[in-house]
Design a protein around this motif. Structure first.
Motif, PDB file in Angstrom:
ATOM      1  N   ASP A  32      27.668  37.149  16.598  1.00  0.00           N
ATOM      2  CA  ASP A  32      26.284  37.369  17.016  1.00  0.00           C
ATOM      3  C   ASP A  32      25.392  36.199  16.598  1.00  0.00           C
ATOM      4  O   ASP A  32      24.538  35.744  17.371  1.00  0.00           O
ATOM      5  CB  ASP A  32      25.729  38.664  16.424  1.00  0.00           C
ATOM      6  CG  ASP A  32      26.335  39.916  17.044  1.00  0.00           C
ATOM      7  OD1 ASP A  32      26.971  39.805  18.114  1.00  0.00           O
ATOM      8  OD2 ASP A  32      26.178  41.004  16.451  1.00  0.00           O
ATOM      9  N   ALA A  68      26.135  33.155  18.810  1.00  0.00           N
ATOM     10  CA  ALA A  68      25.558  33.341  20.150  1.00  0.00           C
ATOM     11  C   ALA A  68      24.046  33.134  20.113  1.00  0.00           C
ATOM     12  O   ALA A  68      23.477  32.476  21.003  1.00  0.00           O
ATOM     13  CB  ALA A  68      25.901  34.732  20.683  1.00  0.00           C
ATOM     14  N   ASP A  69      23.397  33.677  19.090  1.00  0.00           N
ATOM     15  CA  ASP A  69      21.950  33.522  18.953  1.00  0.00           C
ATOM     16  C   ASP A  69      21.567  32.055  18.785  1.00  0.00           C
ATOM     17  O   ASP A  69      20.624  31.563  19.417  1.00  0.00           O
ATOM     18  CB  ASP A  69      21.447  34.348  17.773  1.00  0.00           C
ATOM     19  CG  ASP A  69      19.943  34.269  17.615  1.00  0.00           C
ATOM     20  OD1 ASP A  69      19.225  34.525  18.601  1.00  0.00           O
ATOM     21  OD2 ASP A  69      19.484  33.953  16.495  1.00  0.00           O
ATOM     22  N   LEU A 127      23.311  29.386  19.660  1.00  0.00           N
ATOM     23  CA  LEU A 127      23.578  28.660  20.911  1.00  0.00           C
ATOM     24  C   LEU A 127      22.416  28.834  21.884  1.00  0.00           C
ATOM     25  O   LEU A 127      21.964  27.882  22.505  1.00  0.00           O
ATOM     26  CB  LEU A 127      24.878  29.148  21.546  1.00  0.00           C
ATOM     27  CG  LEU A 127      26.164  28.571  20.988  1.00  0.00           C
ATOM     28  CD1 LEU A 127      27.366  29.365  21.480  1.00  0.00           C
ATOM     29  CD2 LEU A 127      26.304  27.100  21.353  1.00  0.00           C
ATOM     30  N   GLN A 128      21.931  30.068  21.975  1.00  0.00           N
ATOM     31  CA  GLN A 128      20.807  30.354  22.877  1.00  0.00           C
ATOM     32  C   GLN A 128      19.547  29.631  22.421  1.00  0.00           C
ATOM     33  O   GLN A 128      18.834  29.042  23.221  1.00  0.00           O
ATOM     34  CB  GLN A 128      20.565  31.851  22.942  1.00  0.00           C
ATOM     35  CG  GLN A 128      19.476  32.248  23.905  1.00  0.00           C
ATOM     36  CD  GLN A 128      19.303  33.757  23.964  1.00  0.00           C
ATOM     37  OE1 GLN A 128      19.754  34.494  23.100  1.00  0.00           O
ATOM     38  NE2 GLN A 128      18.635  34.211  25.008  1.00  0.00           N
ATOM     39  N   ARG A 129      19.259  29.651  21.122  1.00  0.00           N
ATOM     40  CA  ARG A 129      18.061  29.000  20.602  1.00  0.00           C
ATOM     41  C   ARG A 129      18.095  27.489  20.806  1.00  0.00           C
ATOM     42  O   ARG A 129      17.107  26.896  21.212  1.00  0.00           O
ATOM     43  CB  ARG A 129      17.888  29.299  19.111  1.00  0.00           C
ATOM     44  CG  ARG A 129      17.457  30.694  18.810  1.00  0.00           C
ATOM     45  CD  ARG A 129      17.500  30.918  17.299  1.00  0.00           C
ATOM     46  NE  ARG A 129      17.144  32.259  16.960  1.00  0.00           N
ATOM     47  CZ  ARG A 129      16.005  32.591  16.373  1.00  0.00           C
ATOM     48  NH1 ARG A 129      15.122  31.671  16.059  1.00  0.00           N
ATOM     49  NH2 ARG A 129      15.751  33.839  16.092  1.00  0.00           N
ATOM     50  N   ALA A 186      19.920  25.784  22.978  1.00  0.00           N
ATOM     51  CA  ALA A 186      19.856  25.478  24.408  1.00  0.00           C
ATOM     52  C   ALA A 186      18.424  25.576  24.910  1.00  0.00           C
ATOM     53  O   ALA A 186      17.963  24.727  25.676  1.00  0.00           O
ATOM     54  CB  ALA A 186      20.760  26.420  25.190  1.00  0.00           C
ATOM     55  N   LYS A 187      17.701  26.590  24.463  1.00  0.00           N
ATOM     56  CA  LYS A 187      16.317  26.768  24.895  1.00  0.00           C
ATOM     57  C   LYS A 187      15.442  25.617  24.430  1.00  0.00           C
ATOM     58  O   LYS A 187      14.579  25.138  25.157  1.00  0.00           O
ATOM     59  CB  LYS A 187      15.783  28.090  24.339  1.00  0.00           C
ATOM     60  CG  LYS A 187      14.403  28.452  24.804  1.00  0.00           C
ATOM     61  CD  LYS A 187      14.011  29.809  24.241  1.00  0.00           C
ATOM     62  CE  LYS A 187      12.600  30.167  24.666  1.00  0.00           C
ATOM     63  NZ  LYS A 187      12.181  31.444  24.090  1.00  0.00           N
ATOM     64  N   ARG A 188      15.665  25.144  23.211  1.00  0.00           N
ATOM     65  CA  ARG A 188      14.873  24.048  22.664  1.00  0.00           C
ATOM     66  C   ARG A 188      15.262  22.699  23.242  1.00  0.00           C
ATOM     67  O   ARG A 188      14.460  21.792  23.291  1.00  0.00           O
ATOM     68  CB  ARG A 188      15.050  23.953  21.154  1.00  0.00           C
ATOM     69  CG  ARG A 188      14.321  24.988  20.393  1.00  0.00           C
ATOM     70  CD  ARG A 188      14.521  24.714  18.936  1.00  0.00           C
ATOM     71  NE  ARG A 188      13.607  25.506  18.152  1.00  0.00           N
ATOM     72  CZ  ARG A 188      13.524  25.436  16.853  1.00  0.00           C
ATOM     73  NH1 ARG A 188      14.305  24.626  16.191  1.00  0.00           N
ATOM     74  NH2 ARG A 188      12.667  26.181  16.205  1.00  0.00           N
ATOM     75  N   GLN A 210      12.855  22.085  31.155  1.00  0.00           N
ATOM     76  CA  GLN A 210      12.787  22.868  32.390  1.00  0.00           C
ATOM     77  C   GLN A 210      12.261  22.019  33.549  1.00  0.00           C
ATOM     78  O   GLN A 210      11.972  22.541  34.592  1.00  0.00           O
ATOM     79  CB  GLN A 210      11.867  24.071  32.183  1.00  0.00           C
ATOM     80  CG  GLN A 210      12.323  24.979  31.051  1.00  0.00           C
ATOM     81  CD  GLN A 210      13.717  25.527  31.273  1.00  0.00           C
ATOM     82  OE1 GLN A 210      14.024  26.103  32.314  1.00  0.00           O
ATOM     83  NE2 GLN A 210      14.590  25.324  30.314  1.00  0.00           N
TER      84      GLN A 210
END
Length: 170
Positions: A39, A42-43, A45-47, A49-51, A55
């Motif tokens: 968990d 995964a968290d 990786l998401q953070r 990637a978002k940073r 966009q």
């Protein structure tokens, strides 16, 4: 993205992640079980990637962002002819033709955090109404959100080819 999990007996509650040479190093408390580790990874990786991923990858998105920054940061002082991504700038992050207001942004910046791209865009937009790098120029260009931090990011990115980005969670 490759992930390296580092367990630490000293770490009590927090999970931290840092990109290092293309590998996401996730530091977790030693007491976490495999499910909690999964968990946390995964968290993170998401953070990250978002940073990390901007966009604004198309020319249209780049133009829209430049218009927003011109209004929000520069009081609509910039006169932009066009703005687009280019692949032939290997020593500059961006360039501006003062005569036409045309701005070119290096496509190497397509995957940097938004605040870094925004800082470069504001820098180039400022050149449309203040040539050179005078004190007045920097007063306007440094209005970009996190401008000093963006300069540091770009310095590291230029020096090492890949800047590090980190995320923290409790």
């Amino acid at each position: 993205m490759p992930v390296k999990v580092i367990r630490s007996a000293k770490r009590k509650r927090t999970v931290a992640a840092r990109l290092n040479a293309g590998v996401l190093e996730v530091r977790i408390p030693g007491w976490m079980n495999k499910s909690e580790e999964d968990d946390a990874v995964a968290d993170m990786l998401q953070r990250v990637a978002k940073r990390t991923v901007s966009q604004h990858t198309s020319d249209d998105q780049l133009e829209q962002r430049a218009q927003e920054l011109n209004a929000k940061v520069l009081d609509n002082k910039a006169q932009v002819g066009s703005i687009r991504w280019v692949s032939n700038q290997n020593t500059r992050w961006g360039s501006t033709s003062i005569a036409t207001g045309d701005i070119r942004i290096s496509d190497r910046l397509q995957k940097v955090p938004d605040y870094v791209l925004d800082s470069v865009i504001v820098h180039e937009l400022t050149h449309t109404f203040i040539p050179g790098h005078s004190k007045e120029f920097w007063e306007w260009a440094d209005r970009a959100h996190k401008a000093e931090r963006a300069k540091g990011y770009l310095e590291a990115f230029a020096r090492f080819g890949q800047a590090e980005e980190s995320a923290e969670a409790e």
